[in-house]
Design a protein around this motif. Sequence first.
Motif, PDB file in Angstrom:
ATOM      1  N   TYR A  52      25.980  -6.485  -8.508  1.00 16.63           N
ATOM      2  CA  TYR A  52      26.632  -5.386  -7.807  1.00 16.63           C
ATOM      3  C   TYR A  52      26.706  -5.694  -6.314  1.00 16.63           C
ATOM      4  CZ  TYR A  52      25.995  -2.684 -12.091  1.00 16.63           C
ATOM      5  OH  TYR A  52      26.039  -2.245 -13.391  1.00 16.63           O
ATOM      6  N   VAL A  53      27.840  -5.332  -5.710  1.00 18.16           N
ATOM      7  CA  VAL A  53      28.038  -5.551  -4.286  1.00 18.16           C
ATOM      8  C   VAL A  53      28.426  -4.232  -3.633  1.00 18.16           C
ATOM      9  CG1 VAL A  53      29.297  -6.852  -2.538  1.00 18.16           C
ATOM     10  CG2 VAL A  53      28.810  -7.907  -4.735  1.00 18.16           C
ATOM     11  N   ALA A  54      27.602  -3.772  -2.705  1.00 17.59           N
ATOM     12  CA  ALA A  54      27.872  -2.537  -1.966  1.00 17.59           C
ATOM     13  C   ALA A  54      28.662  -2.882  -0.712  1.00 17.59           C
ATOM     14  CB  ALA A  54      26.558  -1.849  -1.597  1.00 17.59           C
ATOM     15  N   THR A  55      29.808  -2.238  -0.539  1.00 18.18           N
ATOM     16  CA  THR A  55      30.716  -2.602   0.542  1.00 18.18           C
ATOM     17  C   THR A  55      31.124  -1.391   1.372  1.00 18.18           C
ATOM     18  OG1 THR A  55      32.854  -2.224  -0.568  1.00 18.18           O
ATOM     19  CG2 THR A  55      31.656  -4.260  -1.131  1.00 18.18           C
ATOM     20  N   HIS A  56      31.990  -1.667   2.332  1.00 21.03           N
ATOM     21  CA  HIS A  56      32.561  -0.652   3.215  1.00 21.03           C
ATOM     22  C   HIS A  56      33.457   0.319   2.444  1.00 21.03           C
ATOM     23  CE1 HIS A  56      33.283   0.491   7.392  1.00 21.03           C
ATOM     24  NE2 HIS A  56      34.570   0.583   7.153  1.00 21.03           N
ATOM     25  N   GLU A  57      33.847  -0.048   1.224  1.00 22.66           N
ATOM     26  CA  GLU A  57      34.763   0.786   0.444  1.00 22.66           C
ATOM     27  C   GLU A  57      34.255   1.053  -0.964  1.00 22.66           C
ATOM     28  OE1 GLU A  57      38.399  -1.734  -0.717  1.00 22.66           O
ATOM     29  OE2 GLU A  57      37.593  -2.763   1.044  1.00 22.66           O
ATOM     30  N   GLY A  58      32.938   1.071  -1.149  1.00 14.45           N
ATOM     31  CA  GLY A  58      32.375   1.403  -2.435  1.00 14.45           C
ATOM     32  C   GLY A  58      31.656   0.252  -3.102  1.00 14.45           C
ATOM     33  N   LEU A  59      31.402   0.419  -4.401  1.00 18.21           N
ATOM     34  CA  LEU A  59      30.598  -0.528  -5.167  1.00 18.21           C
ATOM     35  C   LEU A  59      31.483  -1.332  -6.116  1.00 18.21           C
ATOM     36  CD1 LEU A  59      27.536  -1.242  -5.625  1.00 18.21           C
ATOM     37  CD2 LEU A  59      27.597   0.379  -7.536  1.00 18.21           C
ATOM     38  N   PHE A  60      31.231  -2.657  -6.160  1.00 19.85           N
ATOM     39  CA  PHE A  60      31.948  -3.559  -7.051  1.00 19.85           C
ATOM     40  C   PHE A  60      30.937  -4.322  -7.905  1.00 19.85           C
ATOM     41  CE2 PHE A  60      34.704  -2.743  -3.501  1.00 19.85           C
ATOM     42  CZ  PHE A  60      35.980  -2.640  -4.037  1.00 19.85           C
ATOM     43  N   SER A  61      31.402  -4.820  -9.061  1.00 24.51           N
ATOM     44  CA  SER A  61      30.483  -5.537  -9.940  1.00 24.51           C
ATOM     45  C   SER A  61      31.184  -6.708 -10.622  1.00 24.51           C
ATOM     46  CB  SER A  61      29.909  -4.595 -11.004  1.00 24.51           C
ATOM     47  OG  SER A  61      30.914  -4.179 -11.912  1.00 24.51           O
ATOM     48  N   THR A  62      30.373  -7.712 -11.003  1.00 25.09           N
ATOM     49  CA  THR A  62      30.852  -8.849 -11.776  1.00 25.09           C
ATOM     50  C   THR A  62      29.764  -9.254 -12.762  1.00 25.09           C
ATOM     51  OG1 THR A  62      31.662 -11.135 -11.708  1.00 25.09           O
ATOM     52  CG2 THR A  62      30.061 -10.505 -10.028  1.00 25.09           C
ATOM     53  N   LYS A  63      30.175  -9.675 -13.958  1.00 28.43           N
ATOM     54  CA  LYS A  63      29.216 -10.144 -14.961  1.00 28.43           C
ATOM     55  C   LYS A  63      29.409 -11.624 -15.267  1.00 28.43           C
ATOM     56  CE  LYS A  63      27.462  -7.680 -18.090  1.00 28.43           C
ATOM     57  NZ  LYS A  63      27.088  -6.871 -19.286  1.00 28.43           N
ATOM     58  N   ASP A  64      30.385 -12.257 -14.609  1.00 29.50           N
ATOM     59  CA  ASP A  64      30.696 -13.652 -14.928  1.00 29.50           C
ATOM     60  C   ASP A  64      30.825 -14.523 -13.680  1.00 29.50           C
ATOM     61  OD1 ASP A  64      33.062 -12.644 -13.934  1.00 29.50           O
ATOM     62  OD2 ASP A  64      34.145 -12.764 -15.833  1.00 29.50           O
ATOM     63  N   VAL A  65      29.885 -14.348 -12.762  1.00 30.37           N
ATOM     64  CA  VAL A  65      29.811 -15.146 -11.528  1.00 30.37           C
ATOM     65  C   VAL A  65      31.138 -15.100 -10.770  1.00 30.37           C
ATOM     66  CG1 VAL A  65      28.953 -17.314 -10.548  1.00 30.37           C
ATOM     67  CG2 VAL A  65      28.310 -16.671 -12.864  1.00 30.37           C
ATOM     68  N   GLY A  66      31.697 -13.908 -10.669  1.00 33.45           N
ATOM     69  CA  GLY A  66      32.867 -13.709  -9.830  1.00 33.45           C
ATOM     70  C   GLY A  66      34.200 -14.063 -10.439  1.00 33.45           C
ATOM     71  N   ASN A  67      34.234 -14.492 -11.684  1.00 31.70           N
ATOM     72  CA  ASN A  67      35.518 -14.818 -12.305  1.00 31.70           C
ATOM     73  C   ASN A  67      36.345 -13.564 -12.559  1.00 31.70           C
ATOM     74  OD1 ASN A  67      35.364 -17.742 -12.572  1.00 31.70           O
ATOM     75  ND2 ASN A  67      33.687 -17.358 -13.992  1.00 31.70           N
ATOM     76  N   SER A  68      35.682 -12.435 -12.718  1.00 38.64           N
ATOM     77  CA  SER A  68      36.374 -11.150 -12.808  1.00 38.64           C
ATOM     78  C   SER A  68      35.514 -10.100 -12.123  1.00 38.64           C
ATOM     79  CB  SER A  68      36.642 -10.775 -14.267  1.00 38.64           C
ATOM     80  OG  SER A  68      35.423 -10.602 -14.978  1.00 38.64           O
ATOM     81  N   TRP A  69      36.192  -9.092 -11.546  1.00 38.57           N
ATOM     82  CA  TRP A  69      35.501  -8.050 -10.801  1.00 38.57           C
ATOM     83  C   TRP A  69      35.953  -6.675 -11.266  1.00 38.57           C
ATOM     84  CZ3 TRP A  69      31.647  -8.658  -7.204  1.00 38.57           C
ATOM     85  CH2 TRP A  69      31.446  -9.956  -6.714  1.00 38.57           C
ATOM     86  N   ASN A  70      35.060  -5.705 -11.112  1.00 36.33           N
ATOM     87  CA  ASN A  70      35.378  -4.315 -11.391  1.00 36.33           C
ATOM     88  C   ASN A  70      34.991  -3.438 -10.212  1.00 36.33           C
ATOM     89  OD1 ASN A  70      36.322  -4.262 -14.245  1.00 36.33           O
ATOM     90  ND2 ASN A  70      34.280  -5.096 -14.642  1.00 36.33           N
ATOM     91  N   LYS A  71      35.779  -2.398  -9.977  1.00 33.62           N
ATOM     92  CA  LYS A  71      35.390  -1.343  -9.054  1.00 33.62           C
ATOM     93  C   LYS A  71      34.546  -0.359  -9.848  1.00 33.62           C
ATOM     94  CE  LYS A  71      35.775   1.110  -5.167  1.00 33.62           C
ATOM     95  NZ  LYS A  71      34.965   2.268  -5.538  1.00 33.62           N
ATOM     96  N   VAL A  72      33.387  -0.014  -9.324  1.00 32.03           N
ATOM     97  CA  VAL A  72      32.471   0.892 -10.014  1.00 32.03           C
ATOM     98  C   VAL A  72      32.738   2.324  -9.564  1.00 32.03           C
ATOM     99  CG1 VAL A  72      30.059   1.456 -10.481  1.00 32.03           C
ATOM    100  CG2 VAL A  72      30.735  -0.932 -10.146  1.00 32.03           C
ATOM    101  N   SER A  73      33.243   3.154 -10.455  1.00 31.25           N
ATOM    102  CA  SER A  73      33.606   4.545 -10.197  1.00 31.25           C
ATOM    103  C   SER A  73      34.748   4.629  -9.185  1.00 31.25           C
ATOM    104  CB  SER A  73      32.397   5.374  -9.737  1.00 31.25           C
ATOM    105  OG  SER A  73      32.192   5.290  -8.355  1.00 31.25           O
ATOM    106  N   SER A  74      35.148   5.840  -8.872  1.00 32.31           N
ATOM    107  CA  SER A  74      36.265   6.049  -7.943  1.00 32.31           C
ATOM    108  C   SER A  74      35.805   6.202  -6.499  1.00 32.31           C
ATOM    109  CB  SER A  74      37.051   7.297  -8.354  1.00 32.31           C
ATOM    110  OG  SER A  74      36.206   8.439  -8.329  1.00 32.31           O
ATOM    111  N   SER A  75      34.512   6.110  -6.273  1.00 25.74           N
ATOM    112  CA  SER A  75      33.963   6.310  -4.933  1.00 25.74           C
ATOM    113  C   SER A  75      34.412   5.212  -3.972  1.00 25.74           C
ATOM    114  CB  SER A  75      32.434   6.322  -4.993  1.00 25.74           C
ATOM    115  OG  SER A  75      31.882   6.206  -3.700  1.00 25.74           O
ATOM    116  N   SER A  76      34.780   5.632  -2.768  1.00 23.51           N
ATOM    117  CA  SER A  76      35.108   4.674  -1.703  1.00 23.51           C
ATOM    118  C   SER A  76      34.144   4.826  -0.537  1.00 23.51           C
ATOM    119  CB  SER A  76      36.549   4.879  -1.230  1.00 23.51           C
ATOM    120  OG  SER A  76      36.713   6.189  -0.695  1.00 23.51           O
ATOM    121  N   ASP A  77      32.933   5.291  -0.823  1.00 26.21           N
ATOM    122  CA  ASP A  77      31.931   5.491   0.221  1.00 26.21           C
ATOM    123  C   ASP A  77      31.485   4.168   0.838  1.00 26.21           C
ATOM    124  OD1 ASP A  77      32.086   8.123  -0.479  1.00 26.21           O
ATOM    125  OD2 ASP A  77      30.199   8.161  -1.568  1.00 26.21           O
ATOM    126  N   ASP A  78      31.148   4.234   2.105  1.00 24.60           N
ATOM    127  CA  ASP A  78      30.588   3.089   2.822  1.00 24.60           C
ATOM    128  C   ASP A  78      29.097   3.053   2.510  1.00 24.60           C
ATOM    129  OD1 ASP A  78      29.974   1.054   4.534  1.00 24.60           O
ATOM    130  OD2 ASP A  78      30.364   2.176   6.372  1.00 24.60           O
TER     131      ASP A  78
END
Length: 310
Positions: A52-78
């Motif tokens: 999981y990566v917490a960013t300026h625009e919310g939380l993102f996740s990857t399960k395959d060493v970055g080959n694919s990414w997902n936005k976690v929920s609709s939150s865009s919180d910093d």
Amino acid sequence: MKKFAVISALSLSLLLGACSSSSNEGKLTPVKSGKKIEDIHGVGVASDGTTYVATHEGLFSTKDVGNSWNKVSSSSDDLMGFNLRSDGTMMTSGHPGKNSEYPNPIGVLISKDKGMSWKKVEYVGKIDFHVLTSYHHDPTIIYGLNQMGTGQYGAGIYKSTDGGKKWSKVEPKGLPGDLMKVYSLLVLPENKNTLLAGTEMGVMISKDAGANWEMFDNTRLITAMTVMPNGKDIIGYSMSDMVSGVMITQDAGQSWTSIGLDLGKDAASSISVNQKDEKQIAVSSFSTSLYETKDGGQKWDQIITDGKMK
């Protein structure tokens, strides 16, 4: 120490960054390859191998060493001060994003469903903790570093012993007067009241829950650190005039052994280890890059480069 000046410049934008938030329930939404993100404020490797990566625009996740990414929920919180605790609970602070339900700053939030939803805990609308850390053996013991406090919620170290519901403020004596020169904070696994801090001056130690500090090691700067899954060793990003990189200590910081990833003029801003697989480690950097290894450091994959996802 020659590299310390570099850290001040690199971390300034990270520490001042602020501009997103939320706590809406949601789902995983695929992200297009090459997406550009602004600032990485924290990284966490979950026990199922998800990073999981917490960013300026919310939380993102990857399960395959970055080959694919997902936005976690609709939150865009910093999501500032992001920390994945040893029990799998996420905690964060920061600032509200677009359509957020929170005031600015968002205080302390906790998620028990991998970032899909967040629960208000304390200091909502009052404090933005840029650093949050918890005791490995009892993650309800939390320390927060409020670096730019105002009014009654002034700069200092705040401690909670009940998961964040109630806090007490500590005026840290001996730390740099400007707490933005403190880059990392860790509760040592052998004692819930003993803390290490990576500062611009070197590594400092407190044996009374953050009230009083003294120099522990002025030969290095630790910009990020966490406890290994065995509950004893510490892993961190160490910088010195001799050698820099991800290192592990088995004696509470007296000596360090490198496992690679010297980032040169860059440095780690956060580090996380899979609590069920100590060979999976993720490291974010001040230049908005992300590195991951699944073999304990023999091979590192750069999966975000200057904010651009692989």
